[in-house]
Write a protein that holds these residues in place. Structure first.
Motif, PDB file in Angstrom:
ATOM      1  N   PRO A  64      24.936  -5.244  33.209  1.00  0.00           N
ATOM      2  CA  PRO A  64      23.710  -4.709  33.769  1.00  0.00           C
ATOM      3  C   PRO A  64      24.065  -4.808  35.308  1.00  0.00           C
ATOM      4  CG  PRO A  64      22.634  -6.498  32.133  1.00  0.00           C
ATOM      5  CD  PRO A  64      24.117  -6.420  32.390  1.00  0.00           C
ATOM      6  N   GLN A  65      24.042  -6.440  35.632  1.00  0.00           N
ATOM      7  CA  GLN A  65      24.490  -6.694  37.056  1.00  0.00           C
ATOM      8  C   GLN A  65      24.814  -5.231  38.217  1.00  0.00           C
ATOM      9  OE1 GLN A  65      25.368  -8.377  34.771  1.00  0.00           O
ATOM     10  NE2 GLN A  65      23.464 -10.481  35.047  1.00  0.00           N
ATOM     11  N   ASP A  66      26.288  -4.767  37.232  1.00  0.00           N
ATOM     12  CA  ASP A  66      26.763  -4.688  38.434  1.00  0.00           C
ATOM     13  C   ASP A  66      26.177  -2.675  38.366  1.00  0.00           C
ATOM     14  OD1 ASP A  66      29.001  -5.968  38.419  1.00  0.00           O
ATOM     15  OD2 ASP A  66      30.184  -5.146  37.090  1.00  0.00           O
ATOM     16  N   VAL A  67      25.823  -2.321  37.698  1.00  0.00           N
ATOM     17  CA  VAL A  67      25.014  -1.086  37.358  1.00  0.00           C
ATOM     18  C   VAL A  67      23.714  -0.925  38.039  1.00  0.00           C
ATOM     19  CG1 VAL A  67      23.555   0.378  36.037  1.00  0.00           C
ATOM     20  CG2 VAL A  67      25.623  -0.613  34.816  1.00  0.00           C
ATOM     21  N   MET A  68      23.126  -1.872  38.398  1.00  0.00           N
ATOM     22  CA  MET A  68      21.969  -2.340  38.986  1.00  0.00           C
ATOM     23  C   MET A  68      23.261  -2.338  40.917  1.00  0.00           C
ATOM     24  SD  MET A  68      19.697  -4.520  37.270  1.00  0.00           S
ATOM     25  CE  MET A  68      20.438  -6.005  36.851  1.00  0.00           C
ATOM     26  N   LYS A  69      23.689  -2.795  40.826  1.00  0.00           N
ATOM     27  CA  LYS A  69      24.592  -3.201  42.077  1.00  0.00           C
ATOM     28  C   LYS A  69      24.833  -1.608  42.572  1.00  0.00           C
ATOM     29  CE  LYS A  69      27.740  -5.094  44.387  1.00  0.00           C
ATOM     30  NZ  LYS A  69      29.192  -6.134  44.552  1.00  0.00           N
ATOM     31  N   ASP A  70      24.647  -0.588  41.480  1.00  0.00           N
ATOM     32  CA  ASP A  70      26.212   0.014  42.005  1.00  0.00           C
ATOM     33  C   ASP A  70      24.446   1.059  41.643  1.00  0.00           C
ATOM     34  OD1 ASP A  70      28.566  -1.124  42.676  1.00  0.00           O
ATOM     35  OD2 ASP A  70      29.549  -0.222  40.554  1.00  0.00           O
ATOM     36  N   SER A  71      24.093   1.430  40.250  1.00  0.00           N
ATOM     37  CA  SER A  71      23.347   3.148  41.022  1.00  0.00           C
ATOM     38  C   SER A  71      22.271   2.314  40.669  1.00  0.00           C
ATOM     39  CB  SER A  71      23.750   3.985  39.722  1.00  0.00           C
ATOM     40  OG  SER A  71      25.113   3.504  39.701  1.00  0.00           O
TER      41      SER A  71
ATOM     42  N   ALA B 187      18.807   0.027  38.421  1.00  0.00           N
ATOM     43  CA  ALA B 187      17.729  -0.447  37.058  1.00  0.00           C
ATOM     44  C   ALA B 187      17.580   1.132  36.156  1.00  0.00           C
ATOM     45  CB  ALA B 187      16.850  -1.459  37.291  1.00  0.00           C
ATOM     46  N   ASP B 188      16.892   1.780  37.228  1.00  0.00           N
ATOM     47  CA  ASP B 188      16.366   2.829  36.314  1.00  0.00           C
ATOM     48  C   ASP B 188      17.305   3.731  36.144  1.00  0.00           C
ATOM     49  OD1 ASP B 188      13.821   2.871  37.003  1.00  0.00           O
ATOM     50  OD2 ASP B 188      13.479   4.430  38.400  1.00  0.00           O
ATOM     51  N   ILE B 189      18.617   4.235  36.529  1.00  0.00           N
ATOM     52  CA  ILE B 189      19.759   4.660  35.739  1.00  0.00           C
ATOM     53  C   ILE B 189      20.280   3.649  34.837  1.00  0.00           C
ATOM     54  CG2 ILE B 189      22.506   5.337  36.017  1.00  0.00           C
ATOM     55  CD1 ILE B 189      19.968   7.001  37.624  1.00  0.00           C
ATOM     56  N   LEU B 190      20.389   2.432  34.205  1.00  0.00           N
ATOM     57  CA  LEU B 190      20.117   1.475  32.935  1.00  0.00           C
ATOM     58  C   LEU B 190      19.419   1.971  32.558  1.00  0.00           C
ATOM     59  CD1 LEU B 190      22.218  -0.050  31.981  1.00  0.00           C
ATOM     60  CD2 LEU B 190      20.907  -2.333  32.286  1.00  0.00           C
TER      61      LEU B 190
ATOM     62  N   ASN C 276      23.975  10.449  32.980  1.00  0.00           N
ATOM     63  CA  ASN C 276      22.261   9.918  33.189  1.00  0.00           C
ATOM     64  C   ASN C 276      22.346  10.191  34.512  1.00  0.00           C
ATOM     65  OD1 ASN C 276      21.548   9.095  30.513  1.00  0.00           O
ATOM     66  ND2 ASN C 276      23.008   8.005  30.274  1.00  0.00           N
ATOM     67  N   ILE C 277      22.899   9.462  35.612  1.00  0.00           N
ATOM     68  CA  ILE C 277      23.340   9.721  36.651  1.00  0.00           C
ATOM     69  C   ILE C 277      22.512  11.314  37.516  1.00  0.00           C
ATOM     70  CG2 ILE C 277      23.618   9.926  39.174  1.00  0.00           C
ATOM     71  CD1 ILE C 277      25.317   7.003  37.844  1.00  0.00           C
TER      72      ILE C 277
END
Length: 1015
Positions: free
Chosen positions: A698-705, A707-710, A733-734
């Motif tokens: 989740p840390q990588d997803v939040m950094k790149d895209s 939290a709302d994308i996750l 999802n993006i």
């Protein structure tokens, strides 16, 4: 600006109501979201939510506590996002939905981490004062609670992170101890001896929830148990009973039946004569348990057994020609193949005969310790799926073995058989004195089952060698199979009989109920999402043994009771009160402090008579008690909870232990609804693993895209099943997020021109009424979806509404009116009003799912607002519902779809630049479709400058689509001149001399703007 020359210099784009907004097209979520988190913390949004909801009915989701021992992973993210969406959605639907996060702090994982640190420093845990060690465990947990809190808040989770619950809080430890003492005082707690899963590596008993199954290669052996004795007296008793049963069943004459029974007896006795020098054959994957063997189990029904003789043997060692063994018929060939020999079937062995046999232990004669009789016992667990049809029974090393042995114990004792269960293996995996020849008396010291690193010891080897020496080994092999391992150390466990503390599952609790019956009723009274969870949990409760509470650890709440030498628990409320008061003030460390025994026993009890129990409570009892010190003790919550939500593995974990704890002390479950989610797999369906490079954090997803994308990914999954996640899925999802964001951005830009003028519903155009009807329908989908926890349905339908019905249909049609109509236009005002209704509903509907984006959008629309999360879902007036209009406009859209399909081809072929250059001929032969569009301006709806509708069939070359039969379109160019302002092609361009290059509609709008001083 009165002559045509001036008009030629007029920039018509500045006269249009084009969208105006600072809401960016590019979300920039990785930067924006932390800013919103900081804003919520600064304004204390959590407290504002509580204050706003103080008079509302409560809806409580009780948080299943994650373990405080590392950064959060994708499973944590999935779990917390689902919980957050539930609490936010109920909060925005009129409830006080307070979320209190919690953490599980005690137990093996943290203790193991501290021990690892000790080993790295060359320290020995056992040489450190226990409370000093416990403090290090407490500090470790406290650190990770802080880390995980920040990570959860970064995901957008809103809750009371300033006052969470933790199982290591002093009050919590006191309440956990209090719950245990309730079981003790009611007689449900007892000390017993049963086989439990034991981790040699970690020196502790493990619960089922603490093990995972991995492939493991076991040594397998086939062992001969020689027949020692045949009880002829018992045989005749059984035979007489069976004779009576058969006589009644077949209703044969006495004489005929007596003759038949005589033959049966004579035939069986002939077999007995052959059995006297035969052996019963067993198979096991745990050779080291042979010293603990005390019986052999067989099936009374459903399995046919026979006596076989070795006819040929390939090897010079092992079974040789002439030897006789009893095996299940279906398994005989497999056994012969393993031993590399040929078997001849001699005779059927009736189950009556097996009940009358007594066997010799295969290790008889070794160290003088195996001279006892080995009975044959009927066991319902015996099958012919594998092995020999007989089950080696070591009551100290298996649950079913134990159950069979204990069930027959009174009868065995009457036969003079010692029913004591030996403790053949100690906590370090070594054989004890109860395994003569393999324990301390063995030359070279005791053999070991598993060593400290989880590797196989020499126990199997020495047992097999002893069986070979005694000529009792029939065959040997190896088998790869799923075997339990500790989920923490990843090392195999053993089943080992040890003294432990248990809670009775089937003791009468004084009201004709048992813990098992209470739990089963509670399951029936609980709502499960998905429904299959009920069946799964019920099966576990139906079959589970007594609840093992004790663990041999240092970090946790102790089993704070005193017991005499027989295991009887001291029941004294005054002693209990002193214990609980001390725990409340000092924590459970008080139990381990110097002088604790004398302190708690006081002057009323002789310390010499009572032993202070030092075992630690199973952490599942800790978490199973959270309802007591959280739901009951916090005034901002309630008991029972409305919802428990966790992964499907918690049917054997938190759901399970909470159910048992609450049913044992309160008679019902602590929850009304149980929701389960699956596990997250990699994109290819494999388990996520750092070594495979398919791990998503989740840390990588939040950094790149962001939290709302996750969160959007979670909303778009069938979360109750296992889900997949990877780059391609995230990109999907993006893309979906971008389309929704652009729709919201367009609404914000359009609403910049909203001056709040309202149009009565009755005066609205039909298109607006249709969209409001669709909004009413969607309102039901959203509210019902949140009630049913069906987030995917909401997410998908709201997304499709925004993208397909708004952006690609309604907004596309109404752009002309919204941009170009005069300020006084009722059509324009009605459209603005509808966009306003749509915005308020869509943004609040999506706020629980995408809290960052919807907060940003809401504050862009309402700069003076506090937060969208303090809003309630907007109601849709009943008058918006119009099923007839909904049905009609579905048909209108079908015709429109055919028209737009035809014009799309024209654009691709570059015969037109935009649909406004067209004025197609539409042939509608379907009566229902033609009636639907009869009073509809299809040129406006199709975004063309003209349209002609005919009931006649279209020519062969006309455009059609299979999905809409009865409609054919012939494209044609619009006649007239292109309006310089609206780009429509009309024949009234130039009708106004002041604005000669625009249509009459646009000229009127310009005159109105001029009168208002806006030109």
């Amino acid at each position: 600006m009165t002559d045509s020359a001036d008009n030629q210099t007029l920039d018509y784009s500045k006269t249009l109501n084009l969208p105006q907004t600072d809401f960016p097209m590019r979300a920039g979520l990785p930067k924006k979201e932390p800013e919103l988190v900081a804003r919520w913390q600064e304004m204390d949004l959590y407290r504002k939510l509580r204050d706003d909801a103080k008079d509302r009915p409560r809806y409580v989701l009780h948080d299943g506590p994650p373990y405080a021992n590392g950064n959060i992973h994708i499973g944590h993210a999935l779990n917390k996002i689902l919980k957050d969406v539930i609490t936010r959605s109920f909060q925005m639907r009129g409830y006080d939905s307070n979320y209190v996060p919690g953490w599980d702090c005690h137990g093996l994982p943290i203790e193991w981490k501290i021990e690892e640190q000790y080993r790295a420093k060359g320290k020995n845990k056992d040489e450190v004062p226990v409370n000093e060690f416990r403090k290090e465990c407490r500090d470790f947990a406290d650190h990770w609670i802080k880390v995980q809190s920040e990570e959860f808040k970064r995901l957008g989770i809103e809750g009371d992170f300033d006052n969470p619950y933790t199982t290591m809080n002093f009050h919590a430890e006191s309440r956990i101890a209090g719950e245990l003492l309730k079981f003790a005082m009611s007689g449900q707690l007892y000390r017993g001896s049963k086989p439990v899963m034991w981790s040699v590596v970690e020196r502790t008993a493990l619960a089922e929830a603490e093990v995972e199954y991995q492939e493991y290669e076991s040594d397998t052996i086939w062992v001969k148990f020689p027949v020692a004795e045949f009880d002829e007296e018992k045989f005749h008793r059984i035979r007489d009973r069976k004779t009576t049963e058969l006589e009644k069943r077949f209703e044969v004459g006495e004489g005929a039946y007596a003759e038949q029974a005589g033959h049966v007896t004579e035939d069986m006795l002939d077999v007995v004569a052959q059995l006297r020098d035969a052996s019963i054959l067993i198979w096991t994957t745990t050779p080291w348990t042979i010293p603990g063997n005390r019986a052999v189990a067989f099936a009374k029904l459903n399995i046919a057994y026979s006596l076989y003789e070795v006819a040929e043997a390939e090897n010079d060692f092992g079974p040789q020609p002439g030897e006789k063994v009893v095996i299940a018929d279906r398994l005989a060939d497999g056994c012969a193949e393993k031993a590399k020999l040929k078997l001849n079937r001699l005779a059927k062995v009736d189950n009556i005969l097996l009940e009358c046999l007594t066997l010799a232990h295969p290790l008889k004669g070794l160290a003088g310790g195996y001279e006892f009789d080995v009975p044959l016992l009927v066991g319902s667990h015996v099958t012919e799926d594998a092995g020999t049809g007989f089950v080696h029974t070591a009551p100290g090393h298996g649950r079913e073995d134990f159950d069979v042995w204990m069930e027959r114990a009174p009868l065995l004792a009457a036969r003079g058989i010692d029913t004591m269960i030996p403790f053949t293996v100690d906590d370090a995996g070594y054989f004890t004195k109860d395994a003569p020849g393999f324990g301390p008396d063995r030359e070279g010291g005791p053999a070991r089952v598993i060593d400290d690193k989880g590797k196989k010891g020499d126990a199997n080897k020495v047992v097999i060698e002893a069986l070979i020496a005694a000529d009792r080994l029939f065959a040997r092999s190896r088998l790869k199979h799923e075997y339990p391992h500790s989920w923490r150390s990843k090392k195999p466990v053993i089943f080992r009989n040890t003294p432990q503390w248990f809670v009775h599952m089937d003791m009468d609790l004084g009201d004709d109920t048992t813990l098992r019956s209470r739990a089963l009723k509670a399951i029936d009274d609980t709502r499960f999402v998905p429904a299959g969870g009920q069946t799964r949990l019920r099966a576990m409760i139906e079959d589970r043994p007594d609840w093992v509470l004790s663990r041999q650890r240092a970090w946790g709440v102790p089993i704070c009771v005193f017991a005499d030498e027989d295991g009887n628990v001291l029941k004294d409320e005054a002693v209990n009160a002193r214990i609980l008061e001390a725990f409340e003030e000092e924590g459970a460390d008080a139990w381990f402090a110097e002088g604790a025994k004398e302190r708690f026993l006081g002057n009323e009890h002789d310390p010499a008579k009572w032993t202070q129990v030092t075992d630690i409570l199973d952490v599942w009892f800790d978490s199973g008690s959270t309802h007591a010190f959280t739901l009951e003790d916090r005034p901002d919550l309630k008991w029972p909870a409305d919802v428990y939500l966790e992964g499907s593995d918690q049917h054997r974990g938190w759901f399970h232990s909470s159910l048992l704890e609450s049913c044992g002390t309160r008679g019902r479950a602590p929850y009304d609804t149980v929701i389960t989610h699956g596990f997250t797999m990699a994109e290819d369906g494999k388990k996520m693993s750092k070594s495979l490079g398919n791990n998503v954090t989740p840390q990588d997803v939040m950094k790149d895209s962001g939290a709302d994308i996750l969160r959007l990914w979670v909303m778009n999954t069938d979360y109750w099943e296992d889900q997949r996640l990877g780059k391609a899925i995230l990109q999907t999802n993006i893309d979906a997020y971008r389309k929704m964001r652009n729709t919201i951005r367009w609404m914000l830009g359009t609403l910049a021109h909203d001056e709040g003028e309202s149009v009565e519903y009755a005066d609205m155009p039909e298109l607006e009424k249709y969209i409001l009807h669709r909004l009413w329908e969607l309102d039901n989908v959203v509210n019902n979806g949140y009630e049913a926890f069906d987030f995917k349905k909401i997410s998908r339908q709201v997304h499709d509404f925004m993208v397909l019905e708004l952006s690609a249909f309604y907004f596309d049609i109404r752009k002309d009116a919204l941009y170009c109509d005069a300020p006084s236009s009722k059509r324009r005002k009605a459209a603005l009003q509808v966009v306003h209704h749509i915005f308020d509903r869509v943004v609040t509907w999506l706020a629980p799912m995408l809290p960052f984006t919807m907060e940003e959008a809401w504050l862009s629309r309402y700069p003076d607002a506090v937060s969208v999360h303090l809003e309630q879902f907007r109601k849709c007036p009943p008058e918006w519902r119009n099923d007839d209009l909904g049905s009609k406009w579905k048909k209108v859209r079908q015709v429109r779809r055919t028209v737009t399909g035809a014009l799309e081809i024209e654009r691709k072929e570059k015969r037109i630049g935009s649909s406004l250059e067209a004025a197609p001929f539409v042939h509608v032969t379907d009566d229902a479709l033609r009636a639907a569009i009869e009073d509809v301006d299809m040129a406006e709806i199709s975004i063309t400058s003209g349209i002609s509708v005919s009931p006649k069939p279209g020519p062969d070359e006309a455009f059609t689509i299979p999905e809409v039969p009865g409609v054919a379109v012939v494209p044609a160019l619009a006649k007239g001149t292109k309006c310089a302002r609206s780009w429509r092609v009309t024949q009234d361009v130039g009708s106004d001399p002041e604005f000669p290059d625009v249509s009459a509609r646009d000229a009127a709008a310009l005159h109105e703007l001029k009168a208002l001083g806006k030109l």
